[in-house]
Design an enzyme around this catalytic site. Structure first.
Site, PDB file in Angstrom:
ATOM      1  N   LYS A 132     -45.634 -53.673 -17.805  1.00 17.46           N
ATOM      2  CA  LYS A 132     -45.270 -52.377 -18.026  1.00 17.46           C
ATOM      3  C   LYS A 132     -46.299 -51.411 -18.683  1.00 17.46           C
ATOM      4  O   LYS A 132     -46.501 -50.683 -18.486  1.00 17.46           O
ATOM      5  CB  LYS A 132     -44.168 -52.477 -19.081  1.00 17.46           C
ATOM      6  CG  LYS A 132     -42.806 -52.907 -18.229  1.00 17.46           C
ATOM      7  CD  LYS A 132     -41.522 -53.063 -18.935  1.00 17.46           C
ATOM      8  CE  LYS A 132     -40.254 -53.323 -18.180  1.00 17.46           C
ATOM      9  NZ  LYS A 132     -39.076 -53.205 -18.943  1.00 17.46           N
TER      10      LYS A 132
ATOM     11  N   LYS B 218     -29.864 -77.620 -19.378  1.00 16.13           N
ATOM     12  CA  LYS B 218     -31.016 -78.223 -19.898  1.00 16.13           C
ATOM     13  C   LYS B 218     -30.583 -79.150 -21.023  1.00 16.13           C
ATOM     14  O   LYS B 218     -31.385 -80.285 -21.032  1.00 16.13           O
ATOM     15  CB  LYS B 218     -32.083 -77.238 -20.499  1.00 16.13           C
ATOM     16  CG  LYS B 218     -32.601 -76.165 -19.263  1.00 16.13           C
ATOM     17  CD  LYS B 218     -33.498 -77.072 -18.419  1.00 16.13           C
ATOM     18  CE  LYS B 218     -34.968 -76.747 -18.922  1.00 16.13           C
ATOM     19  NZ  LYS B 218     -35.713 -77.420 -17.706  1.00 16.13           N
TER      20      LYS B 218
ATOM     21  N   TYR C   8     -27.830 -71.868 -18.449  1.00 16.77           N
ATOM     22  CA  TYR C   8     -29.148 -72.517 -18.417  1.00 16.77           C
ATOM     23  C   TYR C   8     -29.350 -73.398 -19.593  1.00 16.77           C
ATOM     24  O   TYR C   8     -29.778 -74.652 -19.366  1.00 16.77           O
ATOM     25  CB  TYR C   8     -30.203 -71.432 -18.492  1.00 16.77           C
ATOM     26  CG  TYR C   8     -31.632 -71.845 -18.677  1.00 16.77           C
ATOM     27  CD1 TYR C   8     -32.461 -71.967 -17.591  1.00 16.77           C
ATOM     28  CD2 TYR C   8     -32.255 -71.941 -19.939  1.00 16.77           C
ATOM     29  CE1 TYR C   8     -33.713 -72.740 -17.818  1.00 16.77           C
ATOM     30  CE2 TYR C   8     -33.563 -72.342 -20.213  1.00 16.77           C
ATOM     31  CZ  TYR C   8     -34.367 -72.738 -18.929  1.00 16.77           C
ATOM     32  OH  TYR C   8     -35.626 -73.111 -19.223  1.00 16.77           O
TER      33      TYR C   8
ATOM     34  N   GLY D 256     -46.629 -75.868 -14.282  1.00 17.58           N
ATOM     35  CA  GLY D 256     -47.212 -76.665 -13.340  1.00 17.58           C
ATOM     36  C   GLY D 256     -48.702 -76.508 -12.999  1.00 17.58           C
ATOM     37  O   GLY D 256     -49.439 -77.485 -12.920  1.00 17.58           O
TER      38      GLY D 256
ATOM     39  N   HIS E  24     -40.198 -62.849 -18.043  1.00 18.25           N
ATOM     40  CA  HIS E  24     -39.998 -63.331 -19.597  1.00 18.25           C
ATOM     41  C   HIS E  24     -40.751 -62.005 -20.205  1.00 18.25           C
ATOM     42  O   HIS E  24     -41.290 -61.350 -20.032  1.00 18.25           O
ATOM     43  CB  HIS E  24     -40.620 -64.794 -19.983  1.00 18.25           C
ATOM     44  CG  HIS E  24     -39.797 -65.691 -19.589  1.00 18.25           C
ATOM     45  ND1 HIS E  24     -40.219 -66.756 -18.872  1.00 18.25           N
ATOM     46  CD2 HIS E  24     -38.209 -65.921 -20.046  1.00 18.25           C
ATOM     47  CE1 HIS E  24     -39.205 -67.534 -18.410  1.00 18.25           C
ATOM     48  NE2 HIS E  24     -38.006 -67.235 -19.181  1.00 18.25           N
TER      49      HIS E  24
ATOM     50  N   SER F  12     -45.959 -75.683  -8.571  1.00 16.37           N
ATOM     51  CA  SER F  12     -46.552 -74.445  -8.342  1.00 16.37           C
ATOM     52  C   SER F  12     -46.252 -73.324  -9.402  1.00 16.37           C
ATOM     53  O   SER F  12     -46.750 -72.218  -9.255  1.00 16.37           O
ATOM     54  CB  SER F  12     -45.980 -73.739  -6.926  1.00 16.37           C
ATOM     55  OG  SER F  12     -44.532 -73.856  -7.169  1.00 16.37           O
TER      56      SER F  12
HETATM   57  P1  NDP Z   1     -41.495 -71.298 -12.810  1.00 15.21           P
HETATM   58  O1  NDP Z   1     -40.480 -70.404 -12.457  1.00 15.21           O
HETATM   59  O2  NDP Z   1     -42.954 -70.827 -13.043  1.00 15.21           O
HETATM   60  O3  NDP Z   1     -41.787 -72.635 -11.917  1.00 15.21           O
HETATM   61  C1  NDP Z   1     -40.665 -73.247 -11.454  1.00 15.21           C
HETATM   62  C2  NDP Z   1     -40.952 -74.373 -10.536  1.00 15.21           C
HETATM   63  O4  NDP Z   1     -39.760 -75.080 -10.030  1.00 15.21           O
HETATM   64  C3  NDP Z   1     -41.612 -73.934  -9.269  1.00 15.21           C
HETATM   65  O5  NDP Z   1     -42.674 -74.810  -8.773  1.00 15.21           O
HETATM   66  C4  NDP Z   1     -40.378 -73.776  -8.117  1.00 15.21           C
HETATM   67  O6  NDP Z   1     -41.087 -74.139  -6.805  1.00 15.21           O
HETATM   68  C5  NDP Z   1     -39.705 -75.207  -8.533  1.00 15.21           C
HETATM   69  N1  NDP Z   1     -38.413 -75.053  -8.192  1.00 15.21           N
HETATM   70  C6  NDP Z   1     -37.575 -74.122  -8.465  1.00 15.21           C
HETATM   71  N2  NDP Z   1     -36.351 -74.655  -7.864  1.00 15.21           N
HETATM   72  C7  NDP Z   1     -36.388 -75.721  -7.121  1.00 15.21           C
HETATM   73  C8  NDP Z   1     -35.684 -76.503  -6.274  1.00 15.21           C
HETATM   74  N3  NDP Z   1     -34.488 -76.315  -6.094  1.00 15.21           N
HETATM   75  N4  NDP Z   1     -36.590 -77.563  -5.715  1.00 15.21           N
HETATM   76  C9  NDP Z   1     -37.641 -77.889  -5.944  1.00 15.21           C
HETATM   77  N5  NDP Z   1     -38.413 -77.224  -6.798  1.00 15.21           N
HETATM   78  C10 NDP Z   1     -37.899 -76.096  -7.312  1.00 15.21           C
HETATM   79  O7  NDP Z   1     -41.172 -71.980 -14.270  1.00 15.21           O
HETATM   80  P2  NDP Z   1     -42.130 -72.455 -15.388  1.00 15.21           P
HETATM   81  O8  NDP Z   1     -43.268 -72.933 -15.141  1.00 15.21           O
HETATM   82  O9  NDP Z   1     -42.129 -71.092 -16.608  1.00 15.21           O
HETATM   83  O10 NDP Z   1     -41.051 -73.675 -16.133  1.00 15.21           O
HETATM   84  C11 NDP Z   1     -41.406 -74.840 -16.083  1.00 15.21           C
HETATM   85  C12 NDP Z   1     -40.601 -75.817 -16.932  1.00 15.21           C
HETATM   86  O11 NDP Z   1     -40.576 -75.511 -18.174  1.00 15.21           O
HETATM   87  C13 NDP Z   1     -38.773 -75.244 -16.533  1.00 15.21           C
HETATM   88  O12 NDP Z   1     -38.186 -76.592 -16.584  1.00 15.21           O
HETATM   89  C14 NDP Z   1     -38.593 -74.630 -17.875  1.00 15.21           C
HETATM   90  O13 NDP Z   1     -37.054 -74.681 -18.057  1.00 15.21           O
HETATM   91  C15 NDP Z   1     -39.394 -74.895 -18.819  1.00 15.21           C
HETATM   92  N6  NDP Z   1     -39.815 -74.217 -19.781  1.00 15.21           N
HETATM   93  C16 NDP Z   1     -40.418 -72.819 -19.529  1.00 15.21           C
HETATM   94  C17 NDP Z   1     -40.710 -71.915 -20.577  1.00 15.21           C
HETATM   95  C18 NDP Z   1     -41.301 -70.500 -20.130  1.00 15.21           C
HETATM   96  O14 NDP Z   1     -41.274 -69.694 -21.100  1.00 15.21           O
HETATM   97  N7  NDP Z   1     -41.666 -70.456 -18.981  1.00 15.21           N
HETATM   98  C19 NDP Z   1     -40.302 -72.207 -22.138  1.00 15.21           C
HETATM   99  C20 NDP Z   1     -39.871 -73.636 -22.308  1.00 15.21           C
HETATM  100  C21 NDP Z   1     -39.518 -74.391 -21.165  1.00 15.21           C
HETATM  101  P3  NDP Z   1     -41.630 -72.492  -6.022  1.00 15.21           P
HETATM  102  O15 NDP Z   1     -42.733 -72.016  -6.624  1.00 15.21           O
HETATM  103  O16 NDP Z   1     -41.503 -73.149  -4.559  1.00 15.21           O
HETATM  104  O17 NDP Z   1     -40.376 -71.675  -6.199  1.00 15.21           O
END
Ligand code: NDP
Length: 309
Positions: free
Chosen positions: A181, A134, A130, A13, A173, A9
């Site tokens: 903003k 990771k 974090y 994703g 971020h 979500s």
């Molecule tokens: P988001 O915060 O947008 O999404 C996080 C997702 O993880 C959501 O689907 C959330 O579900 C789910 N989630 C969080 N905690 C749990 C839990 N305890 N159990 C089950 N599901 C969980 O993150 P991003 O899409 O930005 O990041 C995705 C990946 O990419 C991460 O691993 C991040 O480290 C990596 N990444 C991200 C970057 C960025 O700039 N955003 C850069 C580089 C890597 P729900 O929606 O229900 O809360």
């Protein structure tokens, strides 16, 4: 082939869903389907879905402020999620796993970031909880590959932005924070203060390019070694803000930079040459990616995650 996408979500994703090759069966789960910090819950999800492939994105993610304020929570929850997900992948004989890491977990060395140096020094102090959690995901993948002959690989991406990002003022971020903003300063016809000096250099990749990188890695890569993915262009935060101002038609000279606030690492340049050579994926320019994101933001404001959702 049945692909389970954890974190389905979230920002990444939803891009994985948009870029999913036609005819590929994929199941997208979020925390609403079960809390992956709990081993039994995680195992039940695997028993139910029976995936052959996993794209592991679920994580506790946040900006500089949240990461430094809740450093212990970021460590513990991410360790739990990753330990459980990879262990279940092993137990359920998943053929191929792609996990996504971030360039902010690299040592704070000032050198160009290359996967061979991932563990060669301390990460930046603002997000070390974090970062270490990771890094352990990469260690666990490699250890399982060595002992159990699995094919678990990690991609390391620089900063990702795009539609469905988190636009909360405290936990977002830098790209979504500045878009929101500037947009709201324009609405209220006011000046704007941004955190930091604006001189830090960063790389920003449009989220659908990461979606394509993940599918390419899952479906086409032979080996499981860790590689950097994403754009190879870095820009200053001031330049980023000026691009956002141009697109939103807001006068950049109204911005005041508050350098009493943390800016994070000064520079973070990653070597993505292998990714570009092997995949042939050409990332969209920052300007085009920002236009796509701001267009989505304009159409959805204020019904956006971190604003009214
Ligand atoms: P988001 O915060 O947008 O999404 C996080 C997702 O993880 C959501 O689907 C959330 O579900 C789910 N989630 C969080 N905690 C749990 C839990 N305890 N159990 C089950 N599901 C969980 O993150 P991003 O899409 O930005 O990041 C995705 C990946 O990419 C991460 O691993 C991040 O480290 C990596 N990444 C991200 C970057 C960025 O700039 N955003 C850069 C580089 C890597 P729900 O929606 O229900 O809360």
């Amino acid at each position: 082939m049945k692909v389970l996408v954890t974190g389905g979500s979230g920002l990444v994703g939803q891009a994985v869903r948009r870029t999913c090759p036609q005819g590929t069966e994929a199941i997208y789960i979020s925390s609403k389907d079960g809390d992956l910090t709990n081993y039994n819950t995680c195992n039940t999800i695997f028993e139910k879905c029976m995936p052959t492939h996993v794209i592991h994105l679920a994580a506790k993610v946040g900006g500089v402020l949240e990461n430094s304020k809740f450093v212990g929570d970021f460590f513990y929850k991410n360790m739990q999620i990753n330990l459980n997900v990879l262990e279940c992948c092993k137990i359920h004989s998943v053929k191929n796993v792609i996990s996504l890491l971030s360039t902010c977990i690299y040592p704070d060395s000032g050198n160009v970031l290359h996967p061979k140096d991932l563990h060669a020094g301390e990460p930046h102090s603002t997000s070390f909880g974090y970062a270490y959690a990771k890094r352990m995901l990469e260690v666990q993948s490699r250890a399982y590959n060595q002992q159990y002959g699995t094919k678990f690989s990690c991609l390391i991406s620089n900063s990702i932005y795009g539609p469905n990002d988190n636009f909360h003022l405290e936990s977002s971020h830098v790209v979504p924070a500045i878009i929101r903003k500037v947009y709201e300063a324009k609405l209220s016809n006011s000046k704007l203060t941004l955190w930091g000096s604006g001189t830090a250099m960063r790389e920003f990749t449009y989220v659908d390019d990461i979606g394509c990188a993940i599918w390419w890695s899952l479906l086409s890569r032979e080996d499981s070694c860790t590689i950097n993915v994403g754009t190879d262009k870095d820009v200053s935060i001031q330049f980023l803000a000026s691009e956002i101002c141009k697109i939103l038609d807001y006068d950049y000279s109204n911005i005041v930079w508050d350098d009493s606030k943390k800016s994070g690492q000064k520079e973070r340049r990653s070597d993505t040459s292998r990714f570009h050579q092997e995949s042939g994926i050409r990332c969209v320019s920052l300007n085009n990616g920002l236009k796509l994101t701001i267009d989505w933001f304009n159409r959805n404001y204020p019904n956006i995650r971190g604003i009214s959702l």
